[in-house]
Scaffold this active site. Sequence first.
Site, PDB file in Angstrom:
ATOM      1  NE  ARG A 166      25.990  40.254  39.137  1.00  0.00           N
ATOM      2  CZ  ARG A 166      26.415  38.971  38.779  1.00  0.00           C
ATOM      3  NH1 ARG A 166      25.999  38.381  37.943  1.00  0.00           N
ATOM      4  NH2 ARG A 166      26.249  38.565  40.099  1.00  0.00           N
ATOM      5  CB  SER A 240      29.630  43.551  43.208  1.00  0.00           C
ATOM      6  OG  SER A 240      29.822  41.677  43.792  1.00  0.00           O
ATOM      7  CD  GLU A 336      26.428  43.564  39.600  1.00  0.00           C
ATOM      8  OE1 GLU A 336      26.074  44.180  40.240  1.00  0.00           O
ATOM      9  OE2 GLU A 336      27.417  43.092  39.620  1.00  0.00           O
TER      10      GLU A 336
HETATM   11  N1  EPU Z   1      38.798  37.933  47.504  1.00  0.00           N
HETATM   12  C1  EPU Z   1      39.403  38.335  47.820  1.00  0.00           C
HETATM   13  N2  EPU Z   1      39.253  38.771  49.127  1.00  0.00           N
HETATM   14  C2  EPU Z   1      38.230  39.208  49.579  1.00  0.00           C
HETATM   15  C3  EPU Z   1      36.895  39.053  48.695  1.00  0.00           C
HETATM   16  C4  EPU Z   1      36.637  37.734  48.020  1.00  0.00           C
HETATM   17  O1  EPU Z   1      40.461  37.693  47.207  1.00  0.00           O
HETATM   18  O2  EPU Z   1      38.274  40.051  51.193  1.00  0.00           O
HETATM   19  C5  EPU Z   1      38.262  36.475  46.819  1.00  0.00           C
HETATM   20  C6  EPU Z   1      38.167  34.849  47.050  1.00  0.00           C
HETATM   21  O3  EPU Z   1      39.165  34.964  46.964  1.00  0.00           O
HETATM   22  C7  EPU Z   1      36.658  34.117  46.217  1.00  0.00           C
HETATM   23  C8  EPU Z   1      36.748  35.310  45.034  1.00  0.00           C
HETATM   24  O4  EPU Z   1      36.936  36.476  45.610  1.00  0.00           O
HETATM   25  O5  EPU Z   1      37.125  33.247  45.567  1.00  0.00           O
HETATM   26  C9  EPU Z   1      34.973  35.719  44.634  1.00  0.00           C
HETATM   27  O6  EPU Z   1      34.319  36.202  45.889  1.00  0.00           O
HETATM   28  P1  EPU Z   1      33.124  36.353  46.110  1.00  0.00           P
HETATM   29  O7  EPU Z   1      32.378  34.226  46.148  1.00  0.00           O
HETATM   30  O8  EPU Z   1      32.817  37.226  47.606  1.00  0.00           O
HETATM   31  O9  EPU Z   1      31.778  36.769  44.512  1.00  0.00           O
HETATM   32  P2  EPU Z   1      32.662  37.996  44.119  1.00  0.00           P
HETATM   33  O10 EPU Z   1      33.268  37.246  42.314  1.00  0.00           O
HETATM   34  O11 EPU Z   1      32.848  38.941  44.593  1.00  0.00           O
HETATM   35  C10 EPU Z   1      30.131  37.980  43.106  1.00  0.00           C
HETATM   36  C11 EPU Z   1      29.204  37.879  41.913  1.00  0.00           C
HETATM   37  C12 EPU Z   1      27.742  38.598  43.120  1.00  0.00           C
HETATM   38  C13 EPU Z   1      27.421  36.963  44.178  1.00  0.00           C
HETATM   39  C14 EPU Z   1      28.606  36.170  44.701  1.00  0.00           C
HETATM   40  C15 EPU Z   1      28.463  35.206  44.878  1.00  0.00           C
HETATM   41  C16 EPU Z   1      29.888  39.438  40.502  1.00  0.00           C
HETATM   42  C17 EPU Z   1      30.239  41.205  39.928  1.00  0.00           C
HETATM   43  N3  EPU Z   1      29.503  40.101  42.002  1.00  0.00           N
HETATM   44  O12 EPU Z   1      31.231  38.488  43.665  1.00  0.00           O
HETATM   45  O13 EPU Z   1      27.130  39.305  43.171  1.00  0.00           O
HETATM   46  O14 EPU Z   1      26.503  37.071  44.991  1.00  0.00           O
HETATM   47  O15 EPU Z   1      29.742  36.203  43.314  1.00  0.00           O
HETATM   48  O16 EPU Z   1      28.361  34.748  43.250  1.00  0.00           O
HETATM   49  O17 EPU Z   1      29.874  39.213  39.826  1.00  0.00           O
HETATM   50  C18 EPU Z   1      26.184  41.697  43.270  1.00  0.00           C
HETATM   51  O18 EPU Z   1      26.569  41.412  41.605  1.00  0.00           O
HETATM   52  O19 EPU Z   1      25.231  42.718  43.294  1.00  0.00           O
HETATM   53  C19 EPU Z   1      26.568  41.383  44.101  1.00  0.00           C
HETATM   54  C20 EPU Z   1      26.848  40.394  45.415  1.00  0.00           C
END
Ligand code: EPU
Length: 340
Positions: A166, A240, A336
Amino acid sequence: MSLQIETDVPLRAFNTFGVDATAHRFVRVRSARDVRLVVDHPELGRAPKFILGGGSNLLLTRDVEAVVVKVDIAGLRVLEDDARSTLIEVGAGESWHGVVEWALDQGYAGLENLALIPGTAGAAPVQNIGAYGLELSDRLESVDVVDFVTGRSATLPAAHCRLGYRDSVFKRELAGKSLITAIRLRLPKPWVPVTGYADVARWLQRQHCTEPTPRAVFDAVCAIRRSKLPDPSQLGNAGSFFKNPVVNRTIRNEILEEYPDIVSYPLEDGTYKLAAAWMIAACGWKGQSRGGAAVHEKQPLVLVNRGGATGAEILALAQAVQASVEEKFGLRLEPEPVIV
Ligand code: EPU
């Protein structure tokens, strides 16, 4: 055509949080030539500029003093298509998801993991958009920019854009100094599906899809996003709100000792990415609100405007979340979106 400079333009429709703010001066650019007209303009030329794409990675907490330059540069074309790859050129104002859909419809696969990311193509390199195991940096060939001081056009190869998690040169040294007018994407052949991300693998498995097509991966990503992430046209948000913190092994182990369930992913360089969503949820923030601003109940990394929130309220909520996470885990979450 000459430039149309609008004054006191309400920005609510131009940011996906849907907060109120005003642009004192607002100008649309539809081509690289228009950008040069802005640079050469007697009033606008020397004034600070704020580049506005889709407004989907932006939190406005006040009116914008800088000249708002809205990028409306269209264009979608194939430059090369041979046995090894397809090279596509995209105007900076095109909708990113529109580009993903267009490519897929034309039979050019390789962008499907980045489906449904809001915003414009020109904004994509700024924060090196990424999702479900793919980042723009995996596909970006080059970026066309116009320098805001000299008005000169240049093409930056992807390697010069310093794309990170990012992050890019456009968020740092070139912030406010140059405007992206077009990007080029190289889609390698043969197409290899990117299905390693747990959510994607699980979704495809549930569909008994063992040999996914580009369309199947696209459908999986769209379904996963729709199930977790709020649609900005329904509920104001900027995706995010925080980056996932990246820490060294020692810090990760210390945290793991105290919180054995924390979600973390090893990165290639030996560091670890910790799931900020997990930490925010562990602090009890899931679904919590402050005025019209709230932490999304399905994905706590996303802050939402439940209606009528001001940018300042959303920022105050973000700061309260940051303070909790810092107190509990000793880590400072980095926002972000661009905060004005
Ligand atoms: N999780 C929890 N509790 C929750 C939700 C998620 O513990 O309520 C944990 C889950 O275990 C999951 C982990 O968080 O394994 C990651 O969750 P998720 O797959 O939804 O991805 P994220 O790391 O929260 C990132 C990006 C997103 C992107 C997703 C999918 C960043 C800051 N965000 O989110 O990007 O869509 O991965 O690849 O890196 C954005 O940048 O605006 C964005 C939406």
